[in-house]
Design a protein around this motif. Structure first.
Motif, short mmCIF file in Angstrom:
data_model
loop_
_atom_site.label_atom_id
_atom_site.label_comp_id
_atom_site.label_asym_id
_atom_site.label_seq_id
_atom_site.Cartn_x
_atom_site.Cartn_y
_atom_site.Cartn_z
N ARG A 13 0.87 -1.17 0.00
CA ARG A 13 0.00 0.00 0.00
C ARG A 13 0.90 1.21 0.00
O ARG A 13 1.78 1.35 0.85
CB ARG A 13 -0.88 -0.03 1.24
N SER A 41 -3.69 3.89 -4.25
CA SER A 41 -2.87 3.57 -3.08
C SER A 41 -2.37 2.13 -3.07
O SER A 41 -1.78 1.67 -2.11
CB SER A 41 -3.68 3.85 -1.82
N VAL A 42 -2.64 1.40 -4.14
CA VAL A 42 -2.19 0.01 -4.18
C VAL A 42 -1.11 -0.13 -5.25
O VAL A 42 -1.27 0.31 -6.39
CB VAL A 42 -3.37 -0.94 -4.50
N ARG A 101 -8.70 -4.35 -6.68
CA ARG A 101 -8.27 -3.35 -5.70
C ARG A 101 -8.85 -3.61 -4.31
O ARG A 101 -8.13 -3.55 -3.32
CB ARG A 101 -8.64 -1.95 -6.17
N ARG A 105 -6.63 -4.52 -1.10
CA ARG A 105 -6.64 -3.59 0.04
C ARG A 105 -7.00 -4.30 1.33
O ARG A 105 -6.38 -4.09 2.36
CB ARG A 105 -7.67 -2.48 -0.21
N LEU A 108 -4.06 -6.27 2.44
CA LEU A 108 -3.00 -5.40 2.97
C LEU A 108 -3.38 -4.88 4.37
O LEU A 108 -2.53 -4.80 5.25
CB LEU A 108 -2.75 -4.24 2.01
N ASP A 109 -4.66 -4.56 4.55
CA ASP A 109 -5.10 -4.09 5.86
C ASP A 109 -4.91 -5.17 6.92
O ASP A 109 -4.50 -4.90 8.04
CB ASP A 109 -6.60 -3.71 5.83
N ASP A 112 -1.25 -5.45 7.76
CA ASP A 112 -0.54 -4.17 7.90
C ASP A 112 0.25 -4.10 9.22
O ASP A 112 -0.29 -4.36 10.29
CB ASP A 112 -1.56 -3.02 7.84
#
Lengths: 255, 109
Positions: A13, A41-42, A101, A105, A108-109, A112
């Motif tokens: 990200r 943002s990716v 996406r 996302r 990734l969250d 994170d």
């Protein structure tokens, strides 16, 4: 001239573009420059690679794949790609990011700010069969019964002994794994139990740990190992990119 | 980021300690661990993005199956094992046992 393809190392990200230097897989006879192909943002961490070039899982290819992931980990959380993904051009990479996406996302969250730590426990004994038989009265009695007679044990009896042994082994593994995992619940956000690779393996567990809690995790390994008898050997390693926690099958609409 | 790995075993004194003589093994262990991850785990793309011309597509599909683990293979099997538009994969590459291919990767590397 055919377009140059892109080799994919992982996803991060980021709202800006990155250049990780010339540390990638070899392209045109030299290590390729690793950078980001980004949609909002990716971003995908990529390098130029011949789209029709043969790519084999050799050390010279695997090593840079791993090196790039480690390098990226220093500054960002990366969802690592499995080895061997080549897109035919950068646009294809961007298309993949656009189409997926939301799921990228979400992935990734989930990981994170976290790293993967692995704990492998094994029985440090010369003969796992003897160790188990000696520790179990029922197994000892049955073994003595079938091997203690004048005639050799039958095929069926040996199978039965093997089955009993396997059952004890599996039960012991499950119990010890539960015990260990419970001890780590407070310092990890997720865990994954992998199958052991050989008879002496007790457990192989990957933990998803906050970067800041790595030290606490390591200390816990020593604590927990201290509560086990000396036959139990604890190997831990990390931090790794969250390879075990990636659950992302990137789909592409039919062209 | 530095990779740490350590071997811990409870000594008769009932205090966990790092086992001596471990450092020499460390490199080998992390190589095996790395191979296991890079080849068997991580995100996977299924679709036409990946090299889509003739025999090269076979290479991609074949490569993934050759180096894949049983675990990943299951994912392929449960979904569409043959991305749209791709040609059937030669069974030759499907029958290489995952363990063997990982070993081969190590030997050839």
């Amino acid at each position: 001239m055919p377009a140059t393809g892109r080799y994919l190392y992982g996803l991060i990200r980021s709202a800006e573009d990155w250049d990780f230097g010339c540390i990638g897989l070899e392209h045109d006879g030299k290590p390729s420059r690793v950078y980001t192909a980004r949609v909002a943002s990716v971003a995908a961490v990529v390098s130029e690679h011949g789209a029709r070039e043969k790519l084999l899982p050799l050390r010279k290819n695997l090593e840079p794949h791993n090196r790039v992931i480690r390098k990226v980990m220093e500054s960002a959380t990366i969802v690592p790609m499995s080895f061997g993904h080549v897109a035919k051009c950068e646009d294809e990479v961007l298309k993949a990011l656009r189409c997926n996406r939301d799921s990228i996302r979400a992935e990734l969250d989930r990981v994170d700010g976290k790293v993967e730590m692995t704990l492998k426990v094994k029985w440090d004994v010369d003969n796992i069969f003897e160790y188990f038989v000696a520790a179990d009265q029922e197994l000892t009695a049955f073994r003595d019964q079938i091997f203690g007679r004048s005639q050799a044990p039958s095929h069926a009896e040996k199978i039965e002994l093997g089955r009993m042994f396997e059952e004890r082994l599996g039960k012991e593994r499950d119990e010890q794994t539960e015990r260990v995992v419970e001890a780590f619940l407070s310092c990890c956000s997720e865990f994954k139990v992998n199958p052991v690779k050989n008879d002496k393996g007790v457990m192989d567990v990957a933990f998803l740990v906050e970067r800041g809690r790595q030290k606490a995790f390591e200390e816990r390994v020593y604590e927990v190992a201290g509560t086990f008898p000396t036959q139990y050997l604890f190997d831990f390693s990390g931090p790794w990119a969250p390879f075990n926690f990636v659950d992302l099958d990137i789909q592409l609409p039919a062209a | 980021m530095e990779l740490t790995s350590a071997r811990v075993q409870c000594r008769p004194a009932h205090r966990a300690s790092v086992r001596p003589g471990y450092a020499s093994r460390q490199r080998r262990v992390s190589l095996c661990e790395t191979l296991d991850r890079v080849l068997n785990k991580g995100a996977v793309i299924a679709g036409d993005i990946v090299i889509s011309v003739g025999d090269v597509e076979l290479l991609y599909v074949g490569l993934n199956l050759v180096v894949t683990s049983v675990e990943t293979m299951r994912n392929w099997a449960s979904g569409d094992p043959c991305p749209s538009g791709s040609k059937p994969v030669e069974t030759k590459s499907l029958t290489v046992p995952p363990e063997e291919s990982a070993v081969r990767a190590r030997m050839e590397g």
